[in-house]
Design an enzyme around this catalytic site. Sequence first.
Site, PDB file in Angstrom:
ATOM      1  N   LYS A  65       0.836  -1.204   0.000  1.00 13.99           N
ATOM      2  CA  LYS A  65       0.000   0.000   0.000  1.00 13.99           C
ATOM      3  C   LYS A  65       0.868   1.251   0.000  1.00 13.99           C
ATOM      4  CE  LYS A  65      -3.812  -2.458   2.097  1.00 13.99           C
ATOM      5  NZ  LYS A  65      -4.459  -2.991   3.299  1.00 13.99           N
ATOM      6  N   GLN A 109      -5.000  -1.640   9.540  1.00 17.42           N
ATOM      7  CA  GLN A 109      -4.817  -2.959   8.937  1.00 17.42           C
ATOM      8  C   GLN A 109      -5.388  -4.039   9.863  1.00 17.42           C
ATOM      9  OE1 GLN A 109      -3.367  -3.516   5.788  1.00 17.42           O
ATOM     10  NE2 GLN A 109      -4.162  -5.570   6.121  1.00 17.42           N
ATOM     11  N   ASP A 132     -11.346   2.567   3.691  1.00 17.80           N
ATOM     12  CA  ASP A 132     -11.679   1.149   3.550  1.00 17.80           C
ATOM     13  C   ASP A 132     -13.174   0.940   3.336  1.00 17.80           C
ATOM     14  OD1 ASP A 132      -9.633  -0.668   3.496  1.00 17.80           O
ATOM     15  OD2 ASP A 132      -9.340  -0.693   5.671  1.00 17.80           O
TER      16      ASP A 132
END
Length: 319
Positions: A65, A109, A132
Amino acid sequence: MRPTPQSCYISSQMPQILDGNRVRDDIKTELKPRVEAVTAAGAPPGLAVVLVGNNPASEIYVRNKIKACRDLGIYSESITPPGTISTEELLSLVKNLNARPEIDGILVQLPLPPHVDTKRILLAVAPAKDVDGFHPCNVGNLVAALPGPRACTPAGILELLKRYRIPVAGKRAVVVGRSDIVGKPVAMLLLHEHATVTICHSKTADLPAVCREADILVAAMGRPAMITGDYMKQGVTVIDVGTNRLDSREEVARIFRNSPEKLAVYDKKGSVLVGDVHPLDVVEKSSAYTPVPGGVGPLTIAMLMVNTVASAERRAGIC
Ligand code: NAP
């Protein structure tokens, strides 16, 4: 989404391989001028990634990422508290990121250590920075078809279908898996595109028969090669979200029917990736499919970049 030369994705070969790497590269190319525009407007996009503890798989995801950000000129910051961090401490870290204007996206995460209250943490991320798309506000926006960040893997799947001009409206779509991050949001996105959607799970009766009704079959269970030819009607479009690592040579030999190529990969690396769909049967039965690796996987990070840039554009008042 910018217009694309979609015809270049069309091939006369059957089945069509839906190439996620290619779509990812196109998405990134289209994003570059948008990043330049917001940067020129004085609001360069910024992504903060919070990685708790030492999970090797998560470390790889986060590295990828950060690399994608670097490729695009997006500012990124990785914050790596120890695995012993408490829920309260992590909440305060997230609140601090919420308050920083130069951070457009916050990604925590997953998975978090078991002692941390994951739901509280995800709820603490400001909905406008929830790149997200997991915050209940954004889940609500998705259900109500209102603007807002969409979960990245499902959004990538829809992007792939659009760019390959796979018809969705009026089609029967079957989604196997009902997770909050893949199954439910992809079903909702397909519904918004006017598919007739069935969501299946571990208690679904006669799963093969339900799957055989699908024009578009999305497999997201985390069960290696479970969707065999018996689950597919001829000509189905298959989207394989599963990412499973086979670390037994016998299993590689069984699933890939003694393919010397795959056994050589196993002998070199000690494991082979396979999706939730049988990799040989899908070639026999489908009209189009996503390979594993190289199908859905590359799109998840691409859509994270899209969500981050869109968030920066909103802050800059560009869109
Ligand atoms: P998850 O949270 O574990 O959910 C799995 C879903 O599959 C559940 O709804 C479960 O049903 C269902 N299921 C499990 N076994 C089944 C069976 N035998 N028959 C029918 N349904 C079954 O998984 P996830 O997070 O959605 O991920 C699914 C897969 O996608 C995993 O392999 C994951 O690694 C992969 N993934 C890939 C990406 C990517 O970027 N490529 C992103 C996310 C996930 P119940 O609800 O009844 O338990």
